[in-house]
Motif scaffolding. Structure first.
Motif, PDB file in Angstrom:
ATOM      1  N   ALA A  87       2.905   3.010   2.552  1.00 34.17           N
ATOM      2  CA  ALA A  87       2.750   1.715   2.046  1.00 34.17           C
ATOM      3  C   ALA A  87       4.085   1.315   1.554  1.00 34.17           C
ATOM      4  CB  ALA A  87       1.726   1.697   0.631  1.00 34.17           C
ATOM      5  N   ILE A  88       4.182   0.093   1.520  1.00 36.38           N
ATOM      6  CA  ILE A  88       5.628  -0.560   0.976  1.00 36.38           C
ATOM      7  C   ILE A  88       5.183  -1.531  -0.129  1.00 36.38           C
ATOM      8  CG2 ILE A  88       7.304  -2.162   1.323  1.00 36.38           C
ATOM      9  CD1 ILE A  88       7.499   0.222   3.287  1.00 36.38           C
ATOM     10  N   ILE A  89       5.845  -1.177  -1.359  1.00 36.30           N
ATOM     11  CA  ILE A  89       5.371  -1.814  -2.683  1.00 36.30           C
ATOM     12  C   ILE A  89       6.786  -2.346  -3.081  1.00 36.30           C
ATOM     13  CG2 ILE A  89       3.472  -0.269  -3.271  1.00 36.30           C
ATOM     14  CD1 ILE A  89       5.278   1.140  -5.293  1.00 36.30           C
ATOM     15  N   LYS A  90       6.483  -3.442  -4.217  1.00 40.56           N
ATOM     16  CA  LYS A  90       7.583  -3.945  -4.648  1.00 40.56           C
ATOM     17  C   LYS A  90       7.545  -4.400  -6.103  1.00 40.56           C
ATOM     18  CE  LYS A  90      10.367  -8.445  -3.818  1.00 40.56           C
ATOM     19  NZ  LYS A  90      10.565  -8.626  -5.249  1.00 40.56           N
ATOM     20  N   PRO A 147      14.482   6.267 -12.439  1.00 37.82           N
ATOM     21  CA  PRO A 147      15.083   7.423 -13.250  1.00 37.82           C
ATOM     22  C   PRO A 147      15.599   7.090 -14.700  1.00 37.82           C
ATOM     23  CG  PRO A 147      15.868   7.353 -10.999  1.00 37.82           C
ATOM     24  CD  PRO A 147      15.144   6.138 -11.060  1.00 37.82           C
ATOM     25  N   ASP A 148      16.012   6.042 -14.921  1.00 38.96           N
ATOM     26  CA  ASP A 148      16.549   5.606 -16.334  1.00 38.96           C
ATOM     27  C   ASP A 148      15.576   5.487 -17.324  1.00 38.96           C
ATOM     28  OD1 ASP A 148      15.605   3.378 -15.694  1.00 38.96           O
ATOM     29  OD2 ASP A 148      17.076   2.427 -17.353  1.00 38.96           O
ATOM     30  N   GLY A 149      14.068   5.751 -16.922  1.00 36.82           N
ATOM     31  CA  GLY A 149      13.221   5.643 -17.997  1.00 36.82           C
ATOM     32  C   GLY A 149      12.454   4.190 -17.724  1.00 36.82           C
ATOM     33  N   SER A 150      12.800   3.123 -17.121  1.00 36.53           N
ATOM     34  CA  SER A 150      12.527   1.934 -17.073  1.00 36.53           C
ATOM     35  C   SER A 150      11.198   1.941 -16.351  1.00 36.53           C
ATOM     36  CB  SER A 150      13.475   0.808 -16.826  1.00 36.53           C
ATOM     37  OG  SER A 150      14.449   0.612 -17.477  1.00 36.53           O
ATOM     38  N   SER A 151      10.000   0.862 -16.502  1.00 36.96           N
ATOM     39  CA  SER A 151       8.862   1.026 -16.042  1.00 36.96           C
ATOM     40  C   SER A 151       8.664  -0.527 -15.265  1.00 36.96           C
ATOM     41  CB  SER A 151       7.735   1.510 -16.849  1.00 36.96           C
ATOM     42  OG  SER A 151       7.423   0.642 -17.781  1.00 36.96           O
ATOM     43  N   PHE A 152       8.103  -0.809 -14.366  1.00 35.64           N
ATOM     44  CA  PHE A 152       7.960  -2.158 -13.812  1.00 35.64           C
ATOM     45  C   PHE A 152       6.667  -2.193 -12.995  1.00 35.64           C
ATOM     46  CE2 PHE A 152      12.546  -1.297 -13.673  1.00 35.64           C
ATOM     47  CZ  PHE A 152      12.953  -2.655 -14.532  1.00 35.64           C
ATOM     48  N   PRO A 153       5.719  -3.055 -13.374  1.00 40.00           N
ATOM     49  CA  PRO A 153       4.485  -2.997 -12.156  1.00 40.00           C
ATOM     50  C   PRO A 153       4.817  -3.343 -10.876  1.00 40.00           C
ATOM     51  CG  PRO A 153       4.835  -4.963 -13.582  1.00 40.00           C
ATOM     52  CD  PRO A 153       6.080  -3.973 -14.123  1.00 40.00           C
ATOM     53  N   PHE A 154       3.851  -2.820 -10.088  1.00 39.48           N
ATOM     54  CA  PHE A 154       4.306  -2.999  -8.841  1.00 39.48           C
ATOM     55  C   PHE A 154       3.262  -3.943  -7.892  1.00 39.48           C
ATOM     56  CE2 PHE A 154       2.189   1.068  -8.520  1.00 39.48           C
ATOM     57  CZ  PHE A 154       1.009   0.775  -7.634  1.00 39.48           C
ATOM     58  N   GLU A 155       3.466  -4.409  -6.797  1.00 44.24           N
ATOM     59  CA  GLU A 155       2.326  -5.002  -6.051  1.00 44.24           C
ATOM     60  C   GLU A 155       2.537  -4.263  -4.599  1.00 44.24           C
ATOM     61  OE1 GLU A 155       2.941  -9.138  -5.327  1.00 44.24           O
ATOM     62  OE2 GLU A 155       4.871  -9.122  -5.750  1.00 44.24           O
ATOM     63  N   ILE A 156       1.625  -4.400  -3.842  1.00 46.84           N
ATOM     64  CA  ILE A 156       1.427  -4.010  -2.481  1.00 46.84           C
ATOM     65  C   ILE A 156       1.869  -4.981  -1.333  1.00 46.84           C
ATOM     66  CG2 ILE A 156       0.136  -2.595  -0.501  1.00 46.84           C
ATOM     67  CD1 ILE A 156      -1.571  -1.232  -3.026  1.00 46.84           C
ATOM     68  N   LYS A 157       2.816  -4.758  -0.511  1.00 47.29           N
ATOM     69  CA  LYS A 157       3.121  -5.453   0.366  1.00 47.29           C
ATOM     70  C   LYS A 157       2.731  -5.292   1.767  1.00 47.29           C
ATOM     71  CE  LYS A 157       5.606  -8.502  -2.208  1.00 47.29           C
ATOM     72  NZ  LYS A 157       5.415  -9.762  -2.316  1.00 47.29           N
ATOM     73  N   SER A 158       2.570  -3.825   2.188  1.00 46.24           N
ATOM     74  CA  SER A 158       2.018  -3.515   3.212  1.00 46.24           C
ATOM     75  C   SER A 158       1.427  -2.251   3.029  1.00 46.24           C
ATOM     76  CB  SER A 158       3.120  -3.236   4.349  1.00 46.24           C
ATOM     77  OG  SER A 158       3.798  -2.656   4.195  1.00 46.24           O
ATOM     78  N   PHE A 159       0.348  -2.014   3.710  1.00 46.02           N
ATOM     79  CA  PHE A 159      -0.656  -0.734   3.281  1.00 46.02           C
ATOM     80  C   PHE A 159      -1.194  -0.285   4.867  1.00 46.02           C
ATOM     81  CE2 PHE A 159      -4.181   1.522   2.036  1.00 46.02           C
ATOM     82  CZ  PHE A 159      -3.988   2.295   1.061  1.00 46.02           C
ATOM     83  N   ILE A 161      14.327   0.952  -0.600  1.00 47.24           N
ATOM     84  CA  ILE A 161      14.606   0.747   0.798  1.00 47.24           C
ATOM     85  C   ILE A 161      15.438  -0.701   0.921  1.00 47.24           C
ATOM     86  CG2 ILE A 161      13.087   2.364   1.870  1.00 47.24           C
ATOM     87  CD1 ILE A 161      11.523  -0.158   2.653  1.00 47.24           C
ATOM     88  N   ASN A 162      15.177  -1.345  -0.260  1.00 47.05           N
ATOM     89  CA  ASN A 162      15.844  -2.801  -0.091  1.00 47.05           C
ATOM     90  C   ASN A 162      16.400  -3.157  -1.671  1.00 47.05           C
ATOM     91  OD1 ASN A 162      15.552  -6.099  -0.389  1.00 47.05           O
ATOM     92  ND2 ASN A 162      15.983  -5.660   1.742  1.00 47.05           N
ATOM     93  N   PRO A 163      17.606  -3.875  -1.704  1.00 44.69           N
ATOM     94  CA  PRO A 163      18.054  -3.984  -2.966  1.00 44.69           C
ATOM     95  C   PRO A 163      17.109  -4.919  -3.802  1.00 44.69           C
ATOM     96  CG  PRO A 163      19.796  -4.253  -1.418  1.00 44.69           C
ATOM     97  CD  PRO A 163      18.634  -4.116  -0.752  1.00 44.69           C
ATOM     98  N   SER A 164      16.106  -5.820  -3.147  1.00 38.59           N
ATOM     99  CA  SER A 164      15.285  -6.544  -4.004  1.00 38.59           C
ATOM    100  C   SER A 164      14.119  -5.906  -4.356  1.00 38.59           C
ATOM    101  CB  SER A 164      14.867  -7.835  -2.860  1.00 38.59           C
ATOM    102  OG  SER A 164      16.036  -8.507  -2.555  1.00 38.59           O
ATOM    103  N   GLY A 165      13.968  -4.702  -4.431  1.00 39.68           N
ATOM    104  CA  GLY A 165      13.097  -3.863  -5.313  1.00 39.68           C
ATOM    105  C   GLY A 165      11.987  -3.408  -4.326  1.00 39.68           C
ATOM    106  N   TYR A 166      12.033  -3.387  -3.033  1.00 42.26           N
ATOM    107  CA  TYR A 166      11.193  -2.813  -1.963  1.00 42.26           C
ATOM    108  C   TYR A 166      11.285  -1.366  -1.968  1.00 42.26           C
ATOM    109  CZ  TYR A 166      10.242  -7.544  -0.332  1.00 42.26           C
ATOM    110  OH  TYR A 166       9.659  -8.833  -0.062  1.00 42.26           O
TER     111      TYR A 166
END
Length: 612
Positions: free
Chosen positions: A173-176, A150-162, A78-83
């Motif tokens: 929840a909003i994660i980043k 969708p390209d197969g790359s994986s990234f760890p996330f952190e929770i910003k709001s829950f 929902i945001n270009p910075s990874g949210y």
């Protein structure tokens, strides 16, 4: 220029304009609204993995057990910075922490041990379980919190709001993750959604993961599923929070997936399914948290839903691709790759564009048009030569013969000297016995005549050059005859009224009317509609009035004069052009009246009022 010649030029010009406007790219693709919607939204949909994997050593068998407890769900940028927005219950394990994870893992481990003892886990006694605990050691506890794009790359996330897990209307929840320029999903207004409105659901339902059965390859796990349905009902959760019921097919794994309207806006998150009937799931009864609730958590996370430059470039590339302008489309998709290397669609679209170019499907002007343009240019050159010859011939006939000894009557009143007088003024003095008038031999008179002639020629040129863009005109009032005239003064001809010189650029100013922007980004601005009309759209290269909004097409509509009448013509826009009121039928071409309002898009992005 004769009227017949002018008519011929106009007919040729009209034929060429018909040829040009009737030309269409042979290979332009016909794209359905569903396909357009899917291609716009797919890159922003992600898969989410949340849970733990434990390793236990059981001394009774001297064996190590690996126990996974990992859930999968869906979400969208929902945001270009990874949210990313998803359901709270999708990332509940990460939110609860390690101790809660151990409590969830151990029962699964005990079931594995019971099977190795050839016992039914449901028959285990407390002594059995105590024996397992006394002979068990936890070797590892690995936390899994990953976002798969969708390209197969994986990234760890952190929770910003829950919010709150399933069972309430705040299952958000909003994660980043750490990325830049991510493709996003725009959040719409769910309050505007009406019963039986069409909706589309994207996500990763477990029922679509048949790659685990060996039927599909592992890459299929990265391809989001798209289903559609309608808004079935607006209901409330037990905590009185609003809930949307939709008829789109969904199941486990779809949780957190976006529910979008026909504008491609996210208006809900798929959250839970309906009750089972006789132990079986019933398709077509799914429930979603509305966008109004989602925005509460977006604000809590300290982020926004503003689009980035990547989405604009990607949509521009798609428009060019569908228009068979593949070379230009490749440039846009390559820019997308530079901005976001993990983009799921850019590489494929570049390959498809290159393949289309190699097959000769690049948009180009047909041979007929090339020949027509060349023929028209040649014809205009010929016409120009004819005009020059005709004008020169008429000017030559307008001058009197030098031997006639008098001025032609029609030359009186024009800004030019008699031809004979001009030649005599520039010749040397001759002998008195010559045929020239005797008074010409007087040097003082000759000098006086030359001075007067030069002064008049300097003050009033014969053919005054009109300013650029204005017609050339000859003034109708005659100059005063110089003193010591060589000829008897003829009877004074009646002088016509002085010709008024009209500036064409002023005469045409505002001839097409004006556009007054009454709402939107350009509110308060006014734009002139010239002879060639005005294009309104998103692309600065092809529109004169530019509205930088992704809902506006590159060239959204044109307004100008058609057969002398003001008209507005939709340019095949995605979200439509409307006249005077939303909800009316989309227009393709219609005549305007002063006071009419032209509306861009169903979302009412901007309004322009027309006036003359």
């Amino acid at each position: 220029m004769s009227k017949s010649l002018m008519s011929f030029i106009m007919i040729v010009g009209l034929a060429l304009s018909i040829l040009i406007t009737g030309t269409r790219p042979v290979f332009a693709q016909q794209v359905s609204e569903g396909q357009r919607l899917a291609m716009y939204c797919k890159p922003s949909v992600v898969r989410i993995l949340d849970g733990y994997v434990g390793k236990y050593f059981y001394s009774h068998f001297n064996k190590t057990y690996t126990v996974p407890y990992v859930g999968m769900g869906s979400g969208s940028f929902i945001n270009p910075s990874g949210y990313i927005v998803t359901n709270a219950h999708v990332v509940n394990m990460t939110h609860d922490g390690d101790e809660k994870a151990k409590e969830a893992l151990f029962p699964e481990y005990v079931k594995m041990v019971a099977r190795d003892h050839n016992m039914d886990p449901r028959t285990l006694t407390q002594d059995n379980i105590r024996y397992v605990v006394n002979n068990t050691r936890l070797l590892e506890l690995n936390h899994i919190h990953m976002v798969l794009i969708p390209d197969g790359s994986s990234f760890p996330f952190e929770i910003k709001s829950f919010g709150a897990p399933i069972g309430s209307g705040k299952d958000v929840a909003i994660i980043k993750i750490e990325v830049k320029n991510a493709p996003i999903m725009r959040i719409g207004d769910s309050d505007k959604l009406q019963l039986q409105d069409h909706v589309t659901v994207l996500g990763y339902p477990a029922a679509g993961d048949t790659f685990q059965m060996g039927i599909l390859d592992s890459k299929s796990a990265l391809e989001a599923s798209i289903t559609d349905g309608k808004l079935s009902a607006k209901k409330n959760a037990s905590d009185n929070a609003p809930i949307l019921q939709v008829s789109a097919a969904a199941t486990h794994g779809s949780s957190g997936g976006p529910v979008i309207n026909d504008k491609g806006e996210l208006i809900g998150l798929l959250t839970f399914r309906g009750d089972t009937v006789s132990g079986q799931e019933v398709s077509g009864f799914a429930f979603a948290v509305p966008a109004t609730t989602i925005m509460e958590f977006v604000k809590q996370a300290g982020t926004t839903n503003d689009p980035g430059i990547l989405d604009q470039r990607y949509r521009e590339g798609l428009d060019l691709f569908w228009d068979a302008s593949y070379t230009k489309a490749i440039a846009k998709f390559e820019e997308v790759k530079r901005l976001f290397p993990q983009h799921s669609e850019a590489d494929r679209l570049i390959r498809d564009s290159q393949q289309a170019i190699s097959e000769g499907k690049e948009r180009s002007f047909p041979l007929l048009l090339v020949v027509g343009v060349g023929g028209f240019l040649f014809l205009m050159i010929v016409v120009g030569v004819v005009i020059v010859v005709v004008v020169a011939s008429r000017r030559k006939k307008a001058h009197p013969a030098a031997a006639a000894g008098q001025m032609a009557p029609q030359q009186w009143g024009q800004w030019q000297q008699p031809a004979q007088q001009q030649s005599m003024q520039h010749q040397p003095m001759q002998h008195p016995n010559s045929q020239q008038p005797m008074h010409q031999s007087n040097p003082q008179q000759q000098m006086h005549q030359q001075q007067m002639h030069q002064q008049q020629m300097h003050q009033q040129p014969m053919h005054q050059s009109a300013p650029q863009g204005q017609p050339q005109a000859q003034y109708s009032s005659a100059p005063q005859a110089p003193p010591y005239a060589q000829y008897p003064t003829p009877p004074q001809a009646p002088q016509p009224e002085k010709t008024v010189v009209i500036d064409k650029t002023q005469a045409l100013t505002g001839s097409g009317g004006w556009l007054h922007c009454t709402s939107g980004a350009l509110a308060g601005q006014r734009f002139e509609v010239g002879q060639d009309g005005v294009f309104v759209g998103r692309d600065v290269a092809s529109a004169q009035v530019v509205i930088n909004d992704p809902r506006v097409s590159k060239r959204h509509f044109w307004i100008g004069l058609r057969n002398g009448l003001p008209a507005v013509v939709d340019q095949g826009s995605t979200n439509g052009t409307y006249l005077n009121a939303l909800g009316s039928q989309r227009i393709t071409e219609t005549i305007l009246k002063p006071g009419d309002t032209v509306i861009l898009c169903e979302a009412d992005v901007a309004r322009f009022q027309y006036s003359r």
